[in-house]
Design an enzyme around this catalytic site. Structure first.
Site, PDB file in Angstrom:
ATOM      1  N   LYS A   1     -19.844  29.691  19.738  1.00  0.00           N
ATOM      2  CA  LYS A   1     -18.416  29.872  20.091  1.00  0.00           C
ATOM      3  C   LYS A   1     -18.107  31.346  20.367  1.00  0.00           C
ATOM      4  O   LYS A   1     -17.526  31.687  21.384  1.00  0.00           O
ATOM      5  CB  LYS A   1     -17.501  29.380  18.946  1.00  0.00           C
ATOM      6  CG  LYS A   1     -17.688  27.918  18.592  1.00  0.00           C
ATOM      7  CD  LYS A   1     -16.731  27.470  17.485  1.00  0.00           C
ATOM      8  CE  LYS A   1     -16.975  28.099  16.120  1.00  0.00           C
ATOM      9  NZ  LYS A   1     -18.263  27.756  15.486  1.00  0.00           N
TER      10      LYS A   1
ATOM     11  N   ARG B   1      -9.453  23.673  12.941  1.00  0.00           N
ATOM     12  CA  ARG B   1     -10.641  23.070  12.315  1.00  0.00           C
ATOM     13  C   ARG B   1     -10.328  21.802  11.545  1.00  0.00           C
ATOM     14  O   ARG B   1     -11.219  21.222  10.924  1.00  0.00           O
ATOM     15  CB  ARG B   1     -11.260  24.033  11.306  1.00  0.00           C
ATOM     16  CG  ARG B   1     -11.884  25.214  11.940  1.00  0.00           C
ATOM     17  CD  ARG B   1     -12.572  26.032  10.892  1.00  0.00           C
ATOM     18  NE  ARG B   1     -12.878  27.295  11.464  1.00  0.00           N
ATOM     19  CZ  ARG B   1     -14.090  27.832  11.487  1.00  0.00           C
ATOM     20  NH1 ARG B   1     -15.085  27.234  10.913  1.00  0.00           N
ATOM     21  NH2 ARG B   1     -14.291  28.981  12.051  1.00  0.00           N
TER      22      ARG B   1
ATOM     23  N   ARG C   1     -28.887  35.586  12.794  1.00  0.00           N
ATOM     24  CA  ARG C   1     -27.809  36.351  13.440  1.00  0.00           C
ATOM     25  C   ARG C   1     -27.669  37.719  12.773  1.00  0.00           C
ATOM     26  O   ARG C   1     -27.769  37.847  11.557  1.00  0.00           O
ATOM     27  CB  ARG C   1     -26.486  35.600  13.326  1.00  0.00           C
ATOM     28  CG  ARG C   1     -25.316  36.437  13.827  1.00  0.00           C
ATOM     29  CD  ARG C   1     -24.054  35.641  14.045  1.00  0.00           C
ATOM     30  NE  ARG C   1     -23.656  34.893  12.874  1.00  0.00           N
ATOM     31  CZ  ARG C   1     -22.695  33.985  12.879  1.00  0.00           C
ATOM     32  NH1 ARG C   1     -22.064  33.710  13.996  1.00  0.00           N
ATOM     33  NH2 ARG C   1     -22.396  33.348  11.782  1.00  0.00           N
TER      34      ARG C   1
ATOM     35  N   ARG D   1     -24.163  38.627   7.971  1.00  0.00           N
ATOM     36  CA  ARG D   1     -22.880  38.143   7.428  1.00  0.00           C
ATOM     37  C   ARG D   1     -23.085  37.508   6.055  1.00  0.00           C
ATOM     38  O   ARG D   1     -24.070  36.807   5.837  1.00  0.00           O
ATOM     39  CB  ARG D   1     -22.291  37.094   8.386  1.00  0.00           C
ATOM     40  CG  ARG D   1     -20.987  37.515   9.003  1.00  0.00           C
ATOM     41  CD  ARG D   1     -20.555  36.603  10.120  1.00  0.00           C
ATOM     42  NE  ARG D   1     -20.153  35.267   9.696  1.00  0.00           N
ATOM     43  CZ  ARG D   1     -19.627  34.372  10.514  1.00  0.00           C
ATOM     44  NH1 ARG D   1     -19.442  34.663  11.791  1.00  0.00           N
ATOM     45  NH2 ARG D   1     -19.281  33.188  10.082  1.00  0.00           N
TER      46      ARG D   1
ATOM     47  N   ARG E   1     -21.117  25.222   5.056  1.00  0.00           N
ATOM     48  CA  ARG E   1     -20.319  25.291   6.295  1.00  0.00           C
ATOM     49  C   ARG E   1     -20.640  24.108   7.208  1.00  0.00           C
ATOM     50  O   ARG E   1     -19.745  23.559   7.863  1.00  0.00           O
ATOM     51  CB  ARG E   1     -20.605  26.611   7.017  1.00  0.00           C
ATOM     52  CG  ARG E   1     -19.897  27.796   6.369  1.00  0.00           C
ATOM     53  CD  ARG E   1     -20.576  29.108   6.704  1.00  0.00           C
ATOM     54  NE  ARG E   1     -20.523  29.446   8.101  1.00  0.00           N
ATOM     55  CZ  ARG E   1     -21.379  30.276   8.700  1.00  0.00           C
ATOM     56  NH1 ARG E   1     -22.346  30.855   8.006  1.00  0.00           N
ATOM     57  NH2 ARG E   1     -21.266  30.542   9.973  1.00  0.00           N
TER      58      ARG E   1
HETATM   59  P1  AP5 Z   1     -22.341  32.616  17.488  1.00  0.00           P
HETATM   60  O1  AP5 Z   1     -21.842  32.739  18.883  1.00  0.00           O
HETATM   61  O2  AP5 Z   1     -22.075  33.710  16.557  1.00  0.00           O
HETATM   62  O3  AP5 Z   1     -21.882  31.185  16.887  1.00  0.00           O
HETATM   63  P2  AP5 Z   1     -20.474  30.684  16.361  1.00  0.00           P
HETATM   64  O4  AP5 Z   1     -20.284  29.308  16.885  1.00  0.00           O
HETATM   65  O5  AP5 Z   1     -19.417  31.689  16.675  1.00  0.00           O
HETATM   66  O6  AP5 Z   1     -20.791  30.615  14.822  1.00  0.00           O
HETATM   67  P3  AP5 Z   1     -19.947  31.106  13.563  1.00  0.00           P
HETATM   68  O7  AP5 Z   1     -20.906  31.179  12.415  1.00  0.00           O
HETATM   69  O8  AP5 Z   1     -19.159  32.337  13.883  1.00  0.00           O
HETATM   70  O9  AP5 Z   1     -19.002  29.917  13.355  1.00  0.00           O
HETATM   71  P4  AP5 Z   1     -18.232  29.569  12.097  1.00  0.00           P
HETATM   72  O10 AP5 Z   1     -17.290  28.566  12.623  1.00  0.00           O
HETATM   73  O11 AP5 Z   1     -19.055  29.164  10.956  1.00  0.00           O
HETATM   74  O12 AP5 Z   1     -17.623  30.982  11.606  1.00  0.00           O
HETATM   75  P5  AP5 Z   1     -16.214  31.687  11.796  1.00  0.00           P
HETATM   76  O13 AP5 Z   1     -16.432  33.130  11.855  1.00  0.00           O
HETATM   77  O14 AP5 Z   1     -15.419  31.023  12.833  1.00  0.00           O
HETATM   78  O15 AP5 Z   1     -23.932  32.348  17.567  1.00  0.00           O
HETATM   79  C1  AP5 Z   1     -24.708  32.237  16.389  1.00  0.00           C
HETATM   80  C2  AP5 Z   1     -26.073  32.901  16.588  1.00  0.00           C
HETATM   81  O16 AP5 Z   1     -26.802  32.160  17.566  1.00  0.00           O
HETATM   82  C3  AP5 Z   1     -26.010  34.343  17.095  1.00  0.00           C
HETATM   83  O17 AP5 Z   1     -27.050  35.057  16.519  1.00  0.00           O
HETATM   84  C4  AP5 Z   1     -26.213  34.216  18.612  1.00  0.00           C
HETATM   85  O18 AP5 Z   1     -26.822  35.357  19.176  1.00  0.00           O
HETATM   86  C5  AP5 Z   1     -27.122  32.991  18.695  1.00  0.00           C
HETATM   87  N1  AP5 Z   1     -26.855  32.162  19.877  1.00  0.00           N
HETATM   88  C6  AP5 Z   1     -25.645  31.854  20.423  1.00  0.00           C
HETATM   89  N2  AP5 Z   1     -25.794  31.048  21.490  1.00  0.00           N
HETATM   90  C7  AP5 Z   1     -27.133  30.823  21.596  1.00  0.00           C
HETATM   91  C8  AP5 Z   1     -27.926  30.072  22.511  1.00  0.00           C
HETATM   92  N3  AP5 Z   1     -27.367  29.385  23.516  1.00  0.00           N
HETATM   93  N4  AP5 Z   1     -29.278  30.059  22.325  1.00  0.00           N
HETATM   94  C9  AP5 Z   1     -29.844  30.772  21.306  1.00  0.00           C
HETATM   95  N5  AP5 Z   1     -29.148  31.510  20.418  1.00  0.00           N
HETATM   96  C10 AP5 Z   1     -27.798  31.543  20.562  1.00  0.00           C
HETATM   97  O19 AP5 Z   1     -15.522  31.336  10.373  1.00  0.00           O
HETATM   98  C11 AP5 Z   1     -16.041  31.895   9.199  1.00  0.00           C
HETATM   99  C12 AP5 Z   1     -15.247  31.423   8.008  1.00  0.00           C
HETATM  100  O20 AP5 Z   1     -13.865  31.838   8.146  1.00  0.00           O
HETATM  101  C13 AP5 Z   1     -15.163  29.895   7.807  1.00  0.00           C
HETATM  102  O21 AP5 Z   1     -16.291  29.404   7.118  1.00  0.00           O
HETATM  103  C14 AP5 Z   1     -13.865  29.778   6.992  1.00  0.00           C
HETATM  104  O22 AP5 Z   1     -14.093  30.160   5.654  1.00  0.00           O
HETATM  105  C15 AP5 Z   1     -12.979  30.855   7.621  1.00  0.00           C
HETATM  106  N6  AP5 Z   1     -12.192  30.316   8.742  1.00  0.00           N
HETATM  107  C16 AP5 Z   1     -12.253  30.681  10.056  1.00  0.00           C
HETATM  108  N7  AP5 Z   1     -11.397  29.942  10.784  1.00  0.00           N
HETATM  109  C17 AP5 Z   1     -10.784  29.096   9.919  1.00  0.00           C
HETATM  110  C18 AP5 Z   1      -9.813  28.066  10.070  1.00  0.00           C
HETATM  111  N8  AP5 Z   1      -9.311  27.744  11.277  1.00  0.00           N
HETATM  112  N9  AP5 Z   1      -9.417  27.383   8.963  1.00  0.00           N
HETATM  113  C19 AP5 Z   1      -9.892  27.682   7.733  1.00  0.00           C
HETATM  114  N10 AP5 Z   1     -10.842  28.637   7.528  1.00  0.00           N
HETATM  115  C20 AP5 Z   1     -11.275  29.337   8.611  1.00  0.00           C
HETATM  116 MG    MG Z   2     -18.187  32.965  15.510  1.00  0.00          MG
END
Ligand code: AP5
Ligand code: MG
Length: 217
Positions: free
Chosen positions: A13, A88, A127, A159, A170
């Site tokens: 994402k 979410r 990552r 992270r 997660r």
């Molecule tokens: P990356 O692009 O970083 O993936 P992502 O989908 O953004 O993964 P996240 O871990 O950020 O998602 P998340 O939903 O768990 O975390 P968030 O920060 O939103 O890619 C991942 C890796 O893969 C990277 O190393 C990249 O280089 C590699 N990659 C990407 N595409 C690739 C490809 N095509 N091929 C190979 N490699 C690839 O949320 C974190 C925390 O915040 C949550 O757990 C929760 O506690 C809180 N939070 C956030 N939003 C909310 C909400 N709406 N409600 C409640 N709590 C929330």
């Molecule tokens: Mg992300």
């Protein structure tokens, strides 16, 4: 153009949102990034959120609601934005729809980045992040110099929630609380599903093609 980037942790994402924001000139709004910024600055909101985030749990809605309302009302989003990590849950989807309608806007597309579960652990464990917001992977998206950000030269970090126990939680949270939104948005007729298992550039080109066909950019 109001687009939600949807998908499990590690689906790409954030990676795709950054590329799309550059291409289409709209802001990338990530609730995860905003919460991490609050943790870094030791705000009251950040301190509350940290206990949930470190375990891989969702941050409660009462902590998030003011944050999301404020951010979506800012002027840089007047012609659209890319929302990454929100909503979410079904109540969050309802909140989003209410906020958008108060702003006289509506959701155009939910991009569902579909990646098989077995690839996600490896993507997250490998990552590496930078304080400037850039993100890398030790195998799939390497910085030019190991451990150093290409953009600002800072040292990369792992992270806190990219440790195996938090990752597994997660993934469970996604399955139980977030995945049901796929039906919700499919029924609303705004869901586009992308194969997110391919290389980053291939996924990006496919998203651009789909958005151009969809006629919203
Ligand atoms: P990356 O692009 O970083 O993936 P992502 O989908 O953004 O993964 P996240 O871990 O950020 O998602 P998340 O939903 O768990 O975390 P968030 O920060 O939103 O890619 C991942 C890796 O893969 C990277 O190393 C990249 O280089 C590699 N990659 C990407 N595409 C690739 C490809 N095509 N091929 C190979 N490699 C690839 O949320 C974190 C925390 O915040 C949550 O757990 C929760 O506690 C809180 N939070 C956030 N939003 C909310 C909400 N709406 N409600 C409640 N709590 C929330
Ligand atoms: Mg992300």
């Amino acid at each position: 153009m109001i687009i939600v980037l949807f998908g499990p942790p590690g689906s790409g994402k954030g990676t795709q949102a950054k590329l799309l924001a550059e291409r289409y000139g709209v802001p990338h709004i990530s609730t995860g990034d905003i919460l991490r910024e609050n943790i870094k600055n030791e705000t009251e909101l950040g301190l509350k959120a940290k206990t949930y985030m470190d375990k891989g749990e969702l941050v409660p809605d009462d902590v998030l609601i003011g944050l999301i309302k404020d951010r979506l009302s800012q002027s840089d989003g007047a012609s659209g934005f890319l929302l990454d990590g929100y909503p979410r849950t079904l109540p969050q989807a309802e909140t989003l729809s209410k906020i958008l309608s108060e702003l006289g806007k509506s959701l155009d597309v939910v991009l569902n980045i579909d990646v098989p579960a077995e690839k996600l652990l490896n993507r997250l464990a490998g990552r590496r992040m930078c304080v400037c917001g850039a993100s890398y992977h030790i195998s799939f998206n390497k910085p030019k110099q190991a451990g150093i950000c290409d953009l600002c030269g800072s040292k990369l970090y792992h992270r806190d929630d990219d440790k195996e126990e938090a990752i597994m939680n997660r993934l469970d949270v996604y399955k139980n609380q977030t995945q049901p939104l796929i039906d919700h948005y499919t029924q609303a007729g705004v869901m586009l599903t992308i194969n997110g298992a391919a290389d980053i550039v291939v996924v990006f080109n496919e998203i651009c093609r789909m958005l151009d066909d969809f006629g919203h950019v």
